[in-house]
Design a protein around this motif. Structure first.
Motif, short mmCIF file in Angstrom:
data_model
loop_
_atom_site.label_atom_id
_atom_site.label_comp_id
_atom_site.label_asym_id
_atom_site.label_seq_id
_atom_site.Cartn_x
_atom_site.Cartn_y
_atom_site.Cartn_z
N ARG A 106 34.92 51.38 79.36
CA ARG A 106 34.41 51.23 77.85
C ARG A 106 33.02 50.41 77.82
N ARG A 121 23.42 58.12 68.64
CA ARG A 121 24.74 58.72 68.64
C ARG A 121 24.34 60.18 69.12
N ARG A 136 34.16 60.16 74.95
CA ARG A 136 34.31 59.96 73.44
C ARG A 136 33.38 58.88 72.84
N PHE A 138 31.80 56.96 69.24
CA PHE A 138 32.06 57.01 67.93
C PHE A 138 31.20 55.80 67.20
N TYR A 140 30.82 53.09 64.66
CA TYR A 140 31.95 52.16 63.98
C TYR A 140 31.02 51.26 63.12
N ILE A 152 39.33 55.77 66.68
CA ILE A 152 38.27 55.11 67.25
C ILE A 152 38.65 54.15 68.29
N GLY A 156 38.02 55.63 71.79
CA GLY A 156 36.60 55.57 71.99
C GLY A 156 36.18 54.96 73.47
N ILE A 159 31.49 52.48 71.93
CA ILE A 159 31.48 52.10 70.31
C ILE A 159 30.01 51.80 69.90
#
Length: 784
Positions: A106, A121, A136, A138, A140, A152, A156, A159
């Motif tokens: 992550r 993004r 993935r 996202f 936020y 999310i 995610g 992030i």
């Protein structure tokens, strides 16, 4: 290439104007730079290298390659290269590679604004589409719908958020983000230079909380930081993260040819030293480029000047209904949808001229602009290059024009171009241990996880703070831990952008009552006071009522030929002296002070001529704070023997204070408004009111306290933030340097009586202020 030809034609016209009125101080030609490429390292995932090559990144720039190598060795890095040099790939490459190798990995990306998050993004989405892998991503932030947040948190990989959302929406709810914190591999912080001062001091504490939570879940993330050029990137990064950081500054990106012009508005009154308004000259220069078909960004120093320039340029460019929308404004306070619309139309080329505060200084994608016009010096060399870099991309020709204001700092820079072009950028300063900031984040940290006895918060011992919070009934000590016990949700009460989180909402009551903008707490009393003219994208609103308690201002559309400028009065009291240096004929000190500021009136300033066409009295609540300050003490025996009247000597003191205030940002990476100035009496502790307030009192009464032989003036320069962030005390180490630079500035100024380029306009500073200020400086420095 007609645009390239139009640029040369426009520059020739500008040179012609400059030769006639002697306004061009320098033309710096910056030649195009070739790229320095290296092949993708062998250990990059083949699918990722192929996707990036398909996207157009056939090889890596040298700094991207270095970043990869250092990160693979387990280092934290800070990347320091110019605007549009491909810093994004320095973090996207290792992050995407790590996720391809381990789908559990992550990353958190931190951007200072929502707009920047949306840009990044889009960039990531393009790459992932070519990868054909399920990674993935996202965003936020405050605009993320509630029903999407659960997905999310669970799914995610990356992030994208901002410090504010990390502070209020993620860290306090870390139990819902277990997958993120257990597998956190990288923390990316883009636009590091933007996090100086209060914002940066807050972010450093947010990172202390983030590292504490990551450690609790068993992860130890690496930091990737990116910044525009500053003097102390590694020091800044290490202060921010409290980790060792490796520097990457071997820029390998190409750059197009650029012309950088220093433009000084011509003098229109040599006796008074009055120049043409930098606002009017910025309008003139910008119109020249826009009318030649060149897409131009104009950076203004304030929201007010932004709106004034929008009004002027709309008059010049939007001649018919068909032209409407060619000129737009952009600043904080505009609602998000309006800002997104402006960004999109800039990229599409529909907007020919945009006038912005520093809001567009960041790397938001607004396409390839041709020209950047800087309406006044931004206050730092770093910001100047950042703004100039918004025009031009990797190839092609572009221009940047710095139009100087009459302030002493602007005049020093514009008349010493070699100082600007040869000088290293300034240091970025933060103070994470500012007590008011630190206490608020210890509260947030206690809410998130109990503190152990003896546990440090970052590098700081916090036993005393926890005992204080226990007395306030916010935490409870049990066995060897401190537990949060209050019903209060602490993160909600802490604004990262300022000391107060209370923004004022501007409500338009012209037809149906609706919100049109927000104004931060510190600016509200000077921009939203009753009878003020509030401006939003060139439209004027008359402030009918300010509801201080509810944080709302009620305004109605109007059409007048003036804008308003608030008059405030600051009183200052010394609380503690941290250090003192006795010079031969004066002393300098720094320490803690109490500052009380009150808006007492306003002036009406006519558009186009800048005449003062009226005034009004106000009585608004005082703003009070404890902060840190630098101050110069002039011995009474020196001050009293100056060969001038009491009134002239006080005028000279205010002229000197004006000069010191405006020259001091040369030595601090800050905006002029980040520090305040005031004059006091060292013997009695009383403050000396400015001239426009003294004139309201009878002259004898206003001067009686300051004609006494015991009167010993203090000139204070203080941090305009509660608790201070180390700006003004940094002047203490300069010893005589600040005074020497101030004397050079006043001696170089051609005016006779005083003007905005040295001690301030004569009408504001008073008669003889220039002569008195120079006499004081000569006496203190011991030479003529």
């Amino acid at each position: 290439m007609p645009k390239q030809e139009n640029l040369i034609k426009s520059l020739e016209l500008l040179k012609e104007i400059g030769l006639k009125n002697d306004s061009i101080r320098a033309i710096k030609h910056l030649p195009a730079q070739e790229a320095k490429y290296l092949e993708y390292p062998a250990d990059v995932q083949p699918a990722l290298a192929e996707a990036l090559q398909e996207k157009g990144f056939s090889k890596l720039y040298s700094h991207q390659h270095s970043s990869w190598k250092l990160l693979k060795d387990g280092k934290n890095i800070v990347v320091v290269t110019p605007t549009a040099s491909g810093k994004t790939l320095c973090y996207n490459l290792p992050v995407l590679d790590a996720i391809l190798q381990n789908p559990s990995a992550r990353a958190i990306y931190l951007f200072p604004t929502k707009a920047l998050s949306q840009d990044q993004r889009a960039e990531l989405d393009e790459t992932i589409k070519l990868l054909h892998e399920e990674i993935r991503i996202f965003t936020y932030d405050g605009d993320t719908p509630q029903d999407a947040r659960k997905a999310i948190r669970a799914r995610g990989h990356i992030i994208l958020t901002n410090p504010d959302m990390l502070h209020t929406g993620i860290l306090p709810h870390h139990t819902k983000w277990i997958k993120l914190f257990e597998n956190l591999k990288y923390i990316v912080i883009d636009e590091l230079h933007n996090y100086r001062g209060i914002f940066g001091s807050h972010l450093a504490n947010v990172l202390r909380r983030l590292k504490r939570i990551a450690k609790f879940y068993g992860s130890q993330p690496q930091f990737i930081l990116c910044t525009a050029t500053i003097a102390n990137p590694r020091e800044m990064a290490e202060n921010m993260t409290e980790e060792p950081v490796s520097l990457v500054d071997n820029n390998g990106s190409p750059s197009g040819e650029k012309y950088f012009i220093f433009y000084n508005p011509p003098v229109v009154n040599r006796h008074l030293g009055i120049r043409r308004s930098y606002v009017n000259e910025s309008r003139r220069v910008s119109s020249l480029f826009i009318k030649n078909g060149l897409q131009t960004i104009i950076f203004a120093p304030s929201r007010l000047v932004t709106e004034v320039l929008v009004t002027y340029l709309k008059e010049d460019i939007e001649k018919t209904v068909k032209d409407k929308g060619l000129i737009r404004g952009y600043r904080g306070g505009y609602l998000p949808l309006k800002r997104r619309e402006i960004e999109k139309e800039l990229r599409e080329g529909k907007i020919k001229g945009v006038i912005s505060t520093n809001a567009l200084e960041l790397g938001i994608d607004i396409g390839s602009l041709d020209v950047a016009v800087l309406a006044s010096y931004p206050g730092t060399i770093s910001s100047t290059w950042q703004r100039a870099g918004r025009a031009g991309r990797k190839t092609g020709r572009s221009a940047a024009v710095l139009v100087a204001s009459s302030s002493p700092l602007d005049q020093f820079i514009i008349n010493n171009p070699e100082y600007f072009f040869s000088k290293n950028p300034e240091k970025a300063l933060i103070n994470p241990d500012n007590l008011s900031i630190l206490v608020s984040h210890v509260e947030c940290g206690a809410f998130e996880l109990p503190f152990q006895d003896g546990e440090k918060f970052g590098r700081v011992k916090i036993d005393d703070i926890l005992k204080f919070l226990e007395e306030e009934k916010l935490v409870h000590h049990s066995k060897d831990k401190w537990f949060w016990t209050s019903d209060v949700y602490p993160a909600d009460g802490v604004s990262l952008r300022s000391i107060s989180s209370d923004n004022f909402v501007v409500m338009d009551t012209s037809k149906k009552t609706k919100a049109i903008a927000e104004v931060d707490f510190s600016s509200a009393l000077t921009t939203l006071h009753p009878k003020a003219i509030y401006m939003c994208e060139g439209e004027q609103y008359y402030v009918e009522k300010l509801n201080y308690e509810q944080r709302k201002a009620y305004v109605k559309k109007t059409d007048v030929d003036y804008f308003t400028d608030a008059i405030d009065y600051t009183k200052i009291k010394i609380l503690d002296v941290f250090d003192k240096n006795n010079q031969e004929k004066c002393s300098i000190q720094h320490g803690e002070v109490h500052v009380a500021t009150q808006v007492v009136g306003f002036k009406k300033i006519k558009f186009h001529t800048s005449e003062n066409v009226g005034a009004g009295d106000l009585s608004l609540p005082q703003n009070e704070m404890h902060t840190t300050a630098y101050w110069l003490t002039i011995p009474s025996e020196i001050f009293q023997v100056l060969p001038f009247t009491s009134e002239q000597k006080i005028n000279g003191l205010y002229g000197l204070a004006y000069l010191l205030h405006h020259v001091s940002p040369l030595f601090m990476m800050c905006d002029l408004h980040d520090v305040g100035v005031s004059i006091g009496d060292n013997s009695t502790g009383k403050s000396v009111p400015p001239r426009d307030i003294r004139l309201k009192i009878s002259p004898d009464e206003s001067l009686q306290d300051f004609s006494d032989v015991a009167f010993e003036p203090n000139v204070f320069i203080y941090d305009n933030f509660p608790g201070g962030i180390g700006l003004s005390p940094s002047l203490f180490d300069l010893e005589k340097t600040l005074l020497e630079h101030s004397r050079k500035t006043i001696q170089a100024c051609p005016c006779k009586e005083g003007c905005p380029s040295c001690v301030g306009p004569t009408k504001e500073s008073g008669k003889q202020s220039k002569q008195v200020a120079l006499e004081i400086l000569n006496t203190l420095l011991g030479s003529k």
